[in-house]
Motif scaffolding. Sequence first.
Motif, PDB file in Angstrom:
ATOM      1  N   ARG A   3       0.850  -1.178   0.000  1.00 44.62           N
ATOM      2  CA  ARG A   3       0.000   0.000   0.000  1.00 44.62           C
ATOM      3  C   ARG A   3       0.889   1.232   0.000  1.00 44.62           C
ATOM      4  NH1 ARG A   3      -4.124   2.389   4.392  1.00 44.62           N
ATOM      5  NH2 ARG A   3      -5.540   3.474   2.987  1.00 44.62           N
ATOM      6  N   LEU A   4       0.579   2.176  -0.899  1.00 41.41           N
ATOM      7  CA  LEU A   4       1.279   3.455  -0.980  1.00 41.41           C
ATOM      8  C   LEU A   4       0.250   4.558  -0.816  1.00 41.41           C
ATOM      9  CD1 LEU A   4       3.515   2.709  -4.119  1.00 41.41           C
ATOM     10  CD2 LEU A   4       4.134   2.424  -1.714  1.00 41.41           C
ATOM     11  N   VAL A   5       0.487   5.464   0.120  1.00 40.94           N
ATOM     12  CA  VAL A   5      -0.473   6.518   0.404  1.00 40.94           C
ATOM     13  C   VAL A   5       0.218   7.866   0.322  1.00 40.94           C
ATOM     14  CG1 VAL A   5      -2.120   7.454   2.051  1.00 40.94           C
ATOM     15  CG2 VAL A   5      -1.803   4.970   1.888  1.00 40.94           C
ATOM     16  N   GLU A   6      -0.196   8.670  -0.657  1.00 39.90           N
ATOM     17  CA  GLU A   6       0.387   9.997  -0.835  1.00 39.90           C
ATOM     18  C   GLU A   6      -0.352  11.039  -0.003  1.00 39.90           C
ATOM     19  OE1 GLU A   6       0.376   8.129  -5.111  1.00 39.90           O
ATOM     20  OE2 GLU A   6      -0.950   8.228  -3.355  1.00 39.90           O
ATOM     21  N   TYR A  32      13.495  -1.124  -2.571  1.00 40.09           N
ATOM     22  CA  TYR A  32      12.791  -0.867  -3.817  1.00 40.09           C
ATOM     23  C   TYR A  32      13.229   0.449  -4.434  1.00 40.09           C
ATOM     24  CZ  TYR A  32       9.398  -4.650  -3.455  1.00 40.09           C
ATOM     25  OH  TYR A  32       8.797  -5.876  -3.426  1.00 40.09           O
ATOM     26  N   CYS A  33      13.059   0.551  -5.746  1.00 39.33           N
ATOM     27  CA  CYS A  33      13.133   1.818  -6.426  1.00 39.33           C
ATOM     28  C   CYS A  33      11.795   2.516  -6.213  1.00 39.33           C
ATOM     29  CB  CYS A  33      13.388   1.631  -7.912  1.00 39.33           C
ATOM     30  SG  CYS A  33      13.447   3.181  -8.830  1.00 39.33           S
ATOM     31  N   MET A  34      11.847   3.740  -5.728  1.00 43.43           N
ATOM     32  CA  MET A  34      10.640   4.507  -5.450  1.00 43.43           C
ATOM     33  C   MET A  34      10.610   5.712  -6.384  1.00 43.43           C
ATOM     34  SD  MET A  34       9.362   2.749  -2.962  1.00 43.43           S
ATOM     35  CE  MET A  34       8.022   3.831  -2.473  1.00 43.43           C
ATOM     36  N   GLY A  35       9.451   5.962  -6.952  1.00 41.03           N
ATOM     37  CA  GLY A  35       9.367   7.059  -7.910  1.00 41.03           C
ATOM     38  C   GLY A  35       8.140   7.917  -7.726  1.00 41.03           C
ATOM     39  N   TRP A  36       8.224   9.108  -8.283  1.00 38.33           N
ATOM     40  CA  TRP A  36       7.083  10.026  -8.380  1.00 38.33           C
ATOM     41  C   TRP A  36       6.773  10.234  -9.859  1.00 38.33           C
ATOM     42  CZ3 TRP A  36       4.132  11.465  -4.402  1.00 38.33           C
ATOM     43  CH2 TRP A  36       4.670  11.424  -3.115  1.00 38.33           C
ATOM     44  N   PHE A  37       5.498  10.082 -10.187  1.00 41.25           N
ATOM     45  CA  PHE A  37       4.994  10.354 -11.531  1.00 41.25           C
ATOM     46  C   PHE A  37       3.930  11.433 -11.423  1.00 41.25           C
ATOM     47  CE2 PHE A  37       6.620   6.814 -14.183  1.00 41.25           C
ATOM     48  CZ  PHE A  37       7.171   6.015 -13.198  1.00 41.25           C
ATOM     49  N   ARG A  38       3.608  12.044 -12.554  1.00 41.79           N
ATOM     50  CA  ARG A  38       2.505  13.006 -12.573  1.00 41.79           C
ATOM     51  C   ARG A  38       1.726  12.871 -13.867  1.00 41.79           C
ATOM     52  NH1 ARG A  38       5.896  18.738 -12.898  1.00 41.79           N
ATOM     53  NH2 ARG A  38       6.641  18.526 -15.069  1.00 41.79           N
ATOM     54  N   ASP A  89       3.542  22.690 -13.515  1.00 42.26           N
ATOM     55  CA  ASP A  89       3.679  21.568 -12.590  1.00 42.26           C
ATOM     56  C   ASP A  89       2.329  21.067 -12.091  1.00 42.26           C
ATOM     57  OD1 ASP A  89       6.486  23.320 -11.244  1.00 42.26           O
ATOM     58  OD2 ASP A  89       6.547  21.589 -12.591  1.00 42.26           O
ATOM     59  N   THR A  90       1.266  21.761 -12.438  1.00 38.86           N
ATOM     60  CA  THR A  90      -0.080  21.344 -12.021  1.00 38.86           C
ATOM     61  C   THR A  90      -0.389  19.970 -12.585  1.00 38.86           C
ATOM     62  OG1 THR A  90      -0.890  23.612 -11.841  1.00 38.86           O
ATOM     63  CG2 THR A  90      -2.531  21.878 -12.208  1.00 38.86           C
ATOM     64  N   ALA A  91      -0.727  19.031 -11.703  1.00 42.90           N
ATOM     65  CA  ALA A  91      -0.991  17.652 -12.109  1.00 42.90           C
ATOM     66  C   ALA A  91      -1.410  16.840 -10.894  1.00 42.90           C
ATOM     67  CB  ALA A  91       0.264  17.019 -12.723  1.00 42.90           C
ATOM     68  N   MET A  92      -1.859  15.621 -11.157  1.00 45.22           N
ATOM     69  CA  MET A  92      -2.021  14.634 -10.103  1.00 45.22           C
ATOM     70  C   MET A  92      -0.672  13.937  -9.965  1.00 45.22           C
ATOM     71  SD  MET A  92      -4.228  13.337  -7.959  1.00 45.22           S
ATOM     72  CE  MET A  92      -5.904  13.429  -8.620  1.00 45.22           C
ATOM     73  N   TYR A  93      -0.158  13.873  -8.760  1.00 44.33           N
ATOM     74  CA  TYR A  93       1.134  13.252  -8.502  1.00 44.33           C
ATOM     75  C   TYR A  93       0.927  11.891  -7.844  1.00 44.33           C
ATOM     76  CZ  TYR A  93       3.675  17.442  -9.817  1.00 44.33           C
ATOM     77  OH  TYR A  93       4.202  18.499 -10.528  1.00 44.33           O
ATOM     78  N   TYR A 110       3.365  -1.133  -8.428  1.00 44.73           N
ATOM     79  CA  TYR A 110       2.691  -0.641  -7.220  1.00 44.73           C
ATOM     80  C   TYR A 110       2.498   0.870  -7.308  1.00 44.73           C
ATOM     81  CZ  TYR A 110       4.320  -5.184  -5.628  1.00 44.73           C
ATOM     82  OH  TYR A 110       4.575  -6.517  -5.525  1.00 44.73           O
ATOM     83  N   TRP A 111       1.268   1.311  -7.000  1.00 38.84           N
ATOM     84  CA  TRP A 111       0.887   2.719  -7.142  1.00 38.84           C
ATOM     85  C   TRP A 111       0.053   3.189  -5.975  1.00 38.84           C
ATOM     86  CZ3 TRP A 111       2.553   5.792 -11.119  1.00 38.84           C
ATOM     87  CH2 TRP A 111       3.160   5.147 -12.195  1.00 38.84           C
ATOM     88  N   GLY A 112       0.197   4.473  -5.663  1.00 38.40           N
ATOM     89  CA  GLY A 112      -0.705   5.116  -4.730  1.00 38.40           C
ATOM     90  C   GLY A 112      -1.902   5.683  -5.470  1.00 38.40           C
ATOM     91  N   GLN A 113      -2.783   6.334  -4.714  1.00 43.18           N
ATOM     92  CA  GLN A 113      -4.020   6.852  -5.294  1.00 43.18           C
ATOM     93  C   GLN A 113      -3.850   8.245  -5.879  1.00 43.18           C
ATOM     94  OE1 GLN A 113      -3.258   7.061  -2.126  1.00 43.18           O
ATOM     95  NE2 GLN A 113      -3.771   9.181  -1.616  1.00 43.18           N
TER      96      GLN A 113
END
Length: 121
Positions: A3-6, A32-38, A89-93, A110-113
């Motif tokens: 579970r990933l919770v932003e 793990y490799c951890m990343g941020w996407f938008r 930079d406006t986006a869902m991250y 694996y993804w958060g919401q």
Amino acid sequence: QVRLVESGGGSVQAGGSLRLSCAASGLATSAYCMGWFRQVPGKDRELVAQTASASRPAYADSVKGRFTISKDNAKNTLYLQMDSLEPEDTAMYYCAARWSCGSSPADFPYWGQGTQVTVSS
């Protein structure tokens, strides 16, 4: 169960800062490799930054020098410090995890919401 919770998203004026957090459970951020996407509506999800314990962080060209990715493995939490924010930079991250770093969203199982970031001019 992974579970990933932003958290930490919000609205800010251009030039401001925000700090995103991603609390992980069911996996160890140290391993793990951890990343941020938008993602913005109508566009593909894009990699913002990623980090793994055995390698240097990597950033998208559009955020280099403004964003900093970090992990606190003791807290099992990933962060994204975002400074000098721009309306672009406006986006869902989204926070994501994979056993090794990859460049495509499809690489990450694996993804958060997601957490919304809105930057006004």
